[in-house]
Design an enzyme around this catalytic site. Structure first.
Site, PDB file in Angstrom:
ATOM      1  N   TYR A 223       0.845  -1.205   0.000  1.00 36.49           N
ATOM      2  CA  TYR A 223       0.000   0.000   0.000  1.00 36.49           C
ATOM      3  C   TYR A 223       0.876   1.249   0.000  1.00 36.49           C
ATOM      4  CZ  TYR A 223      -3.734   3.262   1.111  1.00 36.49           C
ATOM      5  OH  TYR A 223      -4.615   4.316   1.069  1.00 36.49           O
TER       6      TYR A 223
ATOM      7  N   SER B 203      -6.528   0.825  -4.248  1.00 35.28           N
ATOM      8  CA  SER B 203      -6.672   2.263  -4.052  1.00 35.28           C
ATOM      9  C   SER B 203      -5.306   2.943  -4.241  1.00 35.28           C
ATOM     10  CB  SER B 203      -7.294   2.540  -2.683  1.00 35.28           C
ATOM     11  OG  SER B 203      -7.752   3.855  -2.583  1.00 35.28           O
TER      12      SER B 203
ATOM     13  N   ASP C 218     -18.056   3.521  -7.569  1.00 36.86           N
ATOM     14  CA  ASP C 218     -16.939   3.956  -6.733  1.00 36.86           C
ATOM     15  C   ASP C 218     -16.862   5.477  -6.783  1.00 36.86           C
ATOM     16  OD1 ASP C 218     -14.622   4.449  -5.364  1.00 36.86           O
ATOM     17  OD2 ASP C 218     -13.423   2.940  -6.416  1.00 36.86           O
TER      18      ASP C 218
ATOM     19  N   HIS D 282     -16.055   1.422  -3.667  1.00 39.45           N
ATOM     20  CA  HIS D 282     -14.613   1.338  -3.401  1.00 39.45           C
ATOM     21  C   HIS D 282     -14.256   0.074  -2.623  1.00 39.45           C
ATOM     22  CE1 HIS D 282     -10.739   3.218  -3.632  1.00 39.45           C
ATOM     23  NE2 HIS D 282     -10.560   3.176  -2.320  1.00 39.45           N
TER      24      HIS D 282
END
Length: 714
Positions: free
Chosen positions: A486, A566, A649, A684
């Site tokens: 991430y 994301s 989203d 999302h």
């Protein structure tokens, strides 16, 4: 406010051992992708001419028939490819079994009643239950299964009133960030007439005597703009029970600063409301106070300037406790007497080598959750900061959901790890927490091994990484590996239990999770080292993780797949551009792919704290240097890639993924498949029903397994 994401489930089906990826080099027949039209859009920024031929794909798929047709065409190609993959049905069957257990959420006690969520096998959404007393008989209070035919409408948060007689709750439809707030009579089960629209990024704070609650919302968006327009003019409102929303009172807003968000919290003794204001995603806040019994809920500023992180723990009368990084990059606990004309902060628990991850007050005890090398530890102090010892945890893992009150000696927290789903613990001031709720598992967690290693990044920084695999598996022989990352927004990627990851591990693959810079694992300095002009460090850390896995023989040649969601989707897109030779396959989920226009849609404007401003020259040059959409290299063979997004989203709008895939498919990027999977009635990630999760991850992991040679039992 409670909101559970059910990505934890148990494992029943054991799949076959993997084919050694060193013998595997996937050869694909070139796919015929849909013809995607281009538009003549070229814009000059700081002397650079930026071509954006797929700008039209930014349009809302629900509003633009041409975009909708493109989505159908892309999904047709993707579905045709996925349907031919061997083992896809095995993963689907495995994950169906993995969901088949009861998972209890963190309880909230109010008026002697205990409220909690439970999701049982086969259910698309969690059900909210209530007990009269901790050991009382439970009854279902809210079952979202009755709200929609497709299971895509979810209970997205809830909060009981102080005496437990009423419950305010949030409804999320189709995965959107928008919430509709309603009120339930707990005794009768009657849904009252209260109906509040356009709530988003909100907590729920009940005022005494059940007169109403505080919540946060945006103004009603213009017609057709709900899923793309920028979020602005967030405000805190008071809703009185029984009133129409039009009568709600605006309690706090900053019209002169429309970019600010405001979240209201109430101390457990109902004395003070603390409104936390933020301008973006960086942990820099202002704190505004409201004395609950003050006339017209008058406000007063406690902390101004947006210079530091301030997180309210709780209040003891006029003494409020906070976690802050002021003069403490790894955070500390302070308190202040807010009855003073000019409140001053005094230190309760000083900064240490560990990072403060959360805290709660339970009676006369302060419980602090620390991070030590991306693993949780719990320490106990009295309210003056005297150390009283530590609480034992089941092993290396993640503590979450700290929930306590000054009014009670009872508190709760959750614990999970890569091989252990969420367990709820009760703490009553004694040395040993007790299990309040634990799932029954169809496999033994002890058969799955979790280890941690440290590797060296490009600039010499030591970065931790977890490895998860079946116990007894010889890593020296190499196995297909899934590497997750991430690296952003001060978010710590801690040990967590996810069913798709466990299915991969049970199939004989290795799962690796790298704790990249940009996260919060080592405090503010670690975050700062991976944002703005330092963002390349995140990509370097992830690339170094892949190089380490291969150099150590854990991952053979052509055996490395990568995944991120994301901001992690941005990570996958960036490293695919920078090192297409290193990776064999990737999954970029709901990623931020156009770094020059991210701030123009919905919540994108908040991300400038981590990414910078596209309209500032220095930031623009940095962003252009790694933007996935703008740096796809023509004439270079790219790894197999599946991009996933969803039509609803409204956090990272799907146009990011649409444009990125359109350009990847149009250029000469090799014969490996470059596909996009576009979900409908989903957002999302939160609120996604179980059946859609099973379909999504069986598709994606079958794609990755096929690409890197993880052979699934047929």
């Amino acid at each position: 406010m409670h909101s559970l994401t059910f990505l934890t489930f148990a494992l029943g089906l054991t799949l076959s051992a993997p084919v050694m990826a060193a013998q595997h080099e996937n050869k694909e027949i070139p796919l015929t992708y849909p013809d995607t039209k281009t538009v003549d859009v070229v814009e000059e920024q700081f002397g650079e001419y930026i071509s954006d031929p797929y700008r039209w794909l930014e349009n809302d798929v629900r509003e633009d028939p041409e975009v909708a047709d493109w989505v159908k065409a892309e999904n047709a190609v993707t579905n045709a490819y996925l349907e031919k993959l061997e083992g896809r049905h095995v993963l689907a069957n495995s994950m169906t079994e993995l969901f088949d257990f009861d998972d209890l959420g963190l309880p909230d006690e109010a008026g002697g009643k205990y409220f909690y969520e439970r999701k049982s096998g086969g259910q698309n959404q969690a059900v909210l239950y209530v007990r009269d007393g901790a050991d009382g008989e439970e009854r279902a209070l809210i079952d979202p299964a009755t709200w929609s035919d497709d299971g895509a409408t979810a209970l997205a948060g809830w909060k009981p009133s102080g005496d437990g007689s009423l419950l305010a709750y949030a409804v999320q439809d189709g995965g959107s960030d928008w919430r509709t707030l309603k009120v339930l009579d707990v005794q009768s089960g009657e849904v009252k007439s209260d109906n509040i629209e356009w709530a988003k990024f909100t907590d729920l704070a009940w005022l005494p005597k059940n007169i109403g609650f505080l919540y946060s919302r945006f103004p009603k968006p213009e017609e057709g703009a709900a899923f793309q327009s920028l979020n602005a003019d967030h405000a805190v409102y008071l809703h009185l029970i029984g009133n129409d929303q039009a009568k709600d009172t605006k309690v706090y807003a900053t019209p002169e600063q429309p970019e600010l968000n405001h979240i209201a919290q109430l101390t457990s003794d109902k004395e003070w409301v603390a409104i936390t204001s933020s301008s973006g995603t960086d942990d820099r806040y202002e704190i505004t106070l409201i004395k609950v019994d003050s006339p017209k809920l008058q406000t007063r500023k406690l902390v101004g300037g947006f210079e530091n992180d301030w997180r309210l723990i709780d209040g003891v009368g006029d003494t409020l406790y906070f976690v802050t990084n002021k003069d403490a990059p790894r955070l500390r606990v302070v308190k202040t007497d807010v009855s003073a004309d000019e409140p001053k902060f005094t230190e309760v628990v000083p900064e240490s080598d560990a990072v403060v991850d959360g805290a709660m007050i339970v009676g006369n005890r302060l419980v602090i959750s620390y991070l030590v090398d991306a693993k949780s530890q719990l320490s106990i102090f009295d309210l003056d900061g005297k150390a009283l010892g530590a609480l034992d945890l089941p092993g290396p893992g993640q503590v979450g959901g700290l929930s306590g009150s000054i009014k009670s000696d009872e508190g709760f927290f959750t614990f999970q790890s890569f091989n252990r789903p969420t367990t709820v613990f009760r703490y009553d001031g004694t040395a040993a927490p007790t299990i309040w709720a634990a799932p029954s598992l169809p496999f033994d967690p002890e058969t799955v091994e979790v280890t941690q290693r440290f590797y060296e990044s490009k600039d010499g920084t030591k970065v931790p990484m977890f490895l998860v695999h079946m116990k007894g598996q010889d890593l020296a022989k190499g196995a297909p590996t899934l590497l997750y990352g991430y690296g952003g927004f001060n978010i710590s990627v801690l040990p967590q239990y996810k069913p798709a990851w466990m299915a991969w591990i049970k199939a004989g693959g290795v799962f690796a999770s790298a704790n990249l810079r940009g996260g919060g694992e080592y405090g503010k300095l670690w975050h700062d080292a991976g944002r703005l002009q330092n963002k390349q460090n995140v990509f370097d850390d992830f690339i170094a993780a892949g190089e380490y896995l291969i150099s150590e023989g854990i991952t053979p040649e052509h055996g490395l797949a990568i995944e991120g969601r994301s901001n992690g989707g941005l990570l996958i897109g960036a490293v695919m551009n920078q090192r297409p030779d290193l990776f064999t396959a990737g999954h970029a989920a709901v990623g931020v792919m156009d770094m020059l226009r991210f701030d123009r849609f919905t919540a994108g404007r908040y991300w400038v704290d981590d990414y910078g401003y596209p309209n500032k020259e220095q930031d623009f040059k940095t962003l252009l240097g790694y933007s996935p959409y703008h740096n796809i290299r023509n004439g270079v063979d790219y790894p197999a890639l599946i991009v996933s997004t969803a039509d609803t989203d409204d956090r990272v709008v799907p146009g990011h993924s649409f444009k990125y895939v359109a350009r990847l498919q149009a250029l000469d990027t090799g014969d490996a498949p470059h596909l996009i999977r576009i979900e409908t009635r989903a957002g999302h990630g939160s609120g996604k029903p179980t059946d859609k999760l099973i379909e999504e991850y069986s598709d994606i992991y079958a794609f990755l397994a096929h690409a890197i040679g993880l052979e699934l039992d047929k």
